[in-house]
Design an enzyme around this catalytic site. Structure first.
Site, PDB file in Angstrom:
ATOM      1  N   HIS A   1      -2.783   6.534   4.702  1.00 43.40           N
ATOM      2  CA  HIS A   1      -1.345   6.632   4.925  1.00 43.40           C
ATOM      3  C   HIS A   1      -0.837   7.993   4.470  1.00 43.40           C
ATOM      4  CE1 HIS A   1      -1.408   2.522   5.942  1.00 43.40           C
ATOM      5  NE2 HIS A   1      -0.747   1.990   4.927  1.00 43.40           N
TER       6      HIS A   1
ATOM      7  N   CYS B   1       0.820  -1.218   0.000  1.00 46.51           N
ATOM      8  CA  CYS B   1       0.000   0.000   0.000  1.00 46.51           C
ATOM      9  C   CYS B   1       0.851   1.264   0.000  1.00 46.51           C
ATOM     10  CB  CYS B   1      -0.954  -0.007   1.192  1.00 46.51           C
ATOM     11  SG  CYS B   1      -0.159  -0.401   2.776  1.00 46.51           S
TER      12      CYS B   1
END
Length: 347
Positions: free
Chosen positions: A247, A135
């Site tokens: 994130h 990711c």
């Protein structure tokens, strides 16, 4: 045209997001099958606004006649069942780390290296397994791609601020429990993370390696080079933060050629999958909270790094369950369909 699609790990955070993304993007599916462990078989999961799917047992499921398998069940489970699905004729798009660095498996981000997907699928003996990158790697290479094409990247130094959903539902549950406990002056023992995650940051994701890096940091290095350019040097420090979803990354880039700020802005504005939101004022940037549920990689705080020749720094955020996992996998399947890389199927 319609395709049979199996979502493996359908009861997990990424699996549920895969089901949601397939429905939202109207992927041409004649049937969507939810698969998970024997323990989860019989549970029900949502698909779209109205459909409810009953989860089937992955261990006994026959993949013959399934066109796409979107896998996110954990690396050890993919290691067993992804090859089994591929041998049955299913195109596997695997979100785990198990196959990513195998030389005969393409590691794909559609905005960045679709050519690699096409090249592998053109081979008569290709394995029918495609890997989804990590990711944190996905969002970084989406932002780096237009800059690399324009100026040529020599080196990247990145510090990540990764949400607990990167550790799955268990990570999210641990943050919730620990936060609630803190407010009533209680303590909870960390189980998913190595130290308390509530009101804390932990510079440790995945296992430590001999050189002192963690495996998450190693993934960002080797995956970026496989996807973007093997000559790029990457140094990563990966940190877990008490955020549920999304994130953040502080990225510092050294280029081979001069990288004027306005030219970099123009390249990022024109890049697929990137949204540049960079106002030099209070709130003129995007945070993880604001990117939740969004598809884009958001770039902010773009500025010249005067400490190196031809340097730029920027901040980027993305929803790690969407672009960092589920959306990227669905986009790979969409690319295969749109470019005619799979045989046409009757509805």
């Amino acid at each position: 045209m319609a395709y049979r699609v199996a979502v493996v790990g359908a009861t997990g955070a990424v699996g549920r997001e895969m089901l949601k993304t397939l429905a939202e993007r109207n992927f041409p599916a004649s049937e969507v099958i939810a698969l998970a462990s024997p323990r989860s078989a019989g549970q029900q999961v949502s698909f779209g606004d109205e459909a409810i799917l009953t989860v089937k047992n992955l261990e006994t499921f026959d993949f013959r006649g399934v066109d796409f398998g979107l896998f996110s069940p954990g690396a050890s489970i993919s290691a067993v069942h992804a090859p089994r699905a591929a041998e049955a004729g299913c195109i596997v798009i695997d979100n785990t780390s198990h196959f990513r660095m195998e030389p005969d498996v393409p590691l794909v981000v559609p905005e960045v290296n679709t050519h690699a997907l096409e090249a592998f699928m053109a081979k008569p003996d290709w394995r029918r397994i495609i890997a989804n990158p990590n990711c944190s790697t996905i969002q970084m290479v989406v932002a780096l791609k237009p800059l690399h094409e324009k100026f040529g990247i020599r080196r990247v130094s990145v510090a990540t601020y990764q949400s607990v959903s990167g550790a799955g539902k268990e990570g999210m549950d641990e943050l919730e429990r620990a936060t609630k406990a803190t407010y009533v002056h209680e303590t909870t023992k960390p189980e998913v993370f190595t130290k308390p995650i509530a009101f804390n940051v932990i510079p440790h994701i995945d296992v430590f390696m001999k050189d002192g890096a963690t495996k998450e940091e190693w993934k960002m290095t080797v995956e970026t080079r496989k996807i973007l350019d093997p000559d790029i040097a990457v140094f990563a420090t990966c940190v877990r933060v008490p955020v549920f979803i999304g994130h953040g990354e502080a990225v510092h880039v050294e280029f081979a050629n001069p990288a004027p700020l306005e030219a970099a802005r123009a390249a990022l504005r024109a890049a697929p999958g990137v949204t540049l939101f960079d106002e030099r004022e209070d709130g003129g940037y995007v945070t993880p909270l604001e990117c939740q549920g969004e598809d884009a990689v958001y770039v902010s705080r773009l500025r010249v790094d005067p400490t190196v020749p031809h340097g730029l720094g920027f901040w980027c955020v993305s929803d790690n369950l969407r672009k960092g996992a589920a959306l990227n996998a669905v986009q790979i399947a969409e690319t295969i369909v749109k470019r005619g890389l799979i045989g046409k199927k009757a509805a």
